[in-house]
Design a protein around this motif. Structure first.
Motif, PDB file in Angstrom:
ATOM      1  N   LEU A   1      47.087  33.511 -84.180  1.00  0.00           N
ATOM      2  CA  LEU A   1      46.380  34.771 -84.401  1.00  0.00           C
ATOM      3  C   LEU A   1      45.681  34.748 -85.752  1.00  0.00           C
ATOM      4  O   LEU A   1      46.253  34.330 -86.756  1.00  0.00           O
ATOM      5  CB  LEU A   1      47.363  35.944 -84.359  1.00  0.00           C
TER       6      LEU A   1
ATOM      7  N   LYS B   1      46.443  34.851 -76.920  1.00  0.00           N
ATOM      8  CA  LYS B   1      46.558  33.714 -77.829  1.00  0.00           C
ATOM      9  C   LYS B   1      48.019  33.450 -78.168  1.00  0.00           C
ATOM     10  O   LYS B   1      48.851  34.371 -78.159  1.00  0.00           O
ATOM     11  CB  LYS B   1      45.821  33.986 -79.142  1.00  0.00           C
TER      12      LYS B   1
ATOM     13  N   ASP C   1      42.978  39.605 -85.465  1.00  0.00           N
ATOM     14  CA  ASP C   1      44.006  39.857 -84.455  1.00  0.00           C
ATOM     15  C   ASP C   1      45.181  40.613 -85.056  1.00  0.00           C
ATOM     16  O   ASP C   1      45.690  41.579 -84.467  1.00  0.00           O
ATOM     17  CB  ASP C   1      44.505  38.540 -83.857  1.00  0.00           C
ATOM     18  N   LYS C   2      45.613  40.187 -86.232  1.00  0.00           N
ATOM     19  CA  LYS C   2      46.792  40.797 -86.856  1.00  0.00           C
ATOM     20  C   LYS C   2      46.536  42.243 -87.256  1.00  0.00           C
ATOM     21  O   LYS C   2      47.459  43.057 -87.270  1.00  0.00           O
ATOM     22  CB  LYS C   2      47.225  39.965 -88.070  1.00  0.00           C
TER      23      LYS C   2
END
Length: 282
Positions: free
Chosen positions: A66, A61, A70-71
């Motif tokens: 994000l 991505k 995701d983070k």
């Protein structure tokens, strides 16, 4: 895992223009002098600075897209960041528990004890090395898939560095899909840890090579004036004038061993490559 394509960031006296890739299951090193652009690259990846152009993709991505899940899969160590010095490890445990769903409190505290970090002592009273250890242990505490580590071993003695590097190796062994992007001024750390290396200078990537290839195929040729004049230079990457003659960097060591038995061929290491890539001429 991570891909930077023509990422540019302009400052008044510095321009970053960087492309690199960290593949899944790999540890990639970013090397270069202070001010070369390593920290700027890391901050661009983390979206802490706004790039001027180019594309940065993480987990497939755009980094600007994000989401929180995701983070949470990213573990970070930056040289100029950390927790307030007035907190203790005991204070930051509930903070980490709230930040990361996969935070492993038991394992984190076990590692802190292993590395001699007192739970109830204020962080500002930690030595530089202890603070460096804490940063890495925090990055490892929540089952991250991707680590971005800016000078994580800075301030550590030889024994502590070795212990920390072992932790990173075990982190990779636990899950073959994990990846690390790491910078360090200590070349021996990267030689024994990284799968491949990018060299950055004045904001530009000037070399990318697999670590095994660099250590096996690169060499420094030491030549007097007569030897230099007779040398086939098709595999010479950089040349530096020396009091005795010339130092030449090659990535085809065996060619010169086979064809020039009388010249001095020294095995190259990361420090040698950095020195000649920066100070040598093409």
């Amino acid at each position: 895992m991570l891909k930077l394509t023509n990422v540019k960031k302009h400052y008044q006296q510095f321009t970053l223009d960087c492309s690199l890739e960290v593949k899944s299951g790999c540890i990639t090193g970013l090397i270069g002098q202070n001010g070369a652009g390593k920290s700027t690259t890391f901050k661009a990846i983390l979206n802490l600075i706004q790039k001027d152009s180019g594309v940065i993709e993480l987990f497939g991505k755009d980094v600007q897209k994000l989401d929180m899940k995701d983070k949470e899969k990213i573990g970070v160590v930056l040289s100029d960041s950390g927790f307030s010095g007035y907190l203790t490890i005991g204070d930051i445990v509930p903070v980490l528990s709230n930040l990361y769903k996969k935070f492993n409190k038991v394992k984190f505290l076990e590692r802190c004890q292993q590395f001699g970090l007192p739970k109830d002592k204020k962080i500002k009273e930690f030595s530089t090395g202890m603070q460096a250890k804490l940063k890495v242990l925090v990055a490892l505490s929540h089952d991250a898939q991707f680590l971005i580590l800016d000078e994580p071993t800075a301030g550590l003695d030889v024994l502590a560095r070795d212990e920390l590097l072992d932790v990173l190796r075990k982190y990779m062994e636990e899950d073959e899909s994990r990846s690390i992007l790491i910078s360090s001024h200590i070349s021996s750390d990267l030689e024994g840890l990284c799968d491949d290396l990018y060299m950055i200078h004045n904001g530009h990537v000037i070399m990318h090579e697999e670590t095994d290839v660099l250590l096996s195929d690169y060499a420094i040729l030491k030549l007097d004036q007569n030897q230099y004049q007779k040398l086939d230079r098709q595999y010479i990457l950089r040349i530096k004038k020396e009091p005795f003659g010339y130092s030449c960097l090659t990535n085809q060591k065996q060619y010169y061993l086979d064809n020039y038995p009388s010249i001095v061929v020294e095995k190259g290491n990361i420090d040698d490559v950095i020195m000649l890539m920066i100070k040598g001429e093409k």
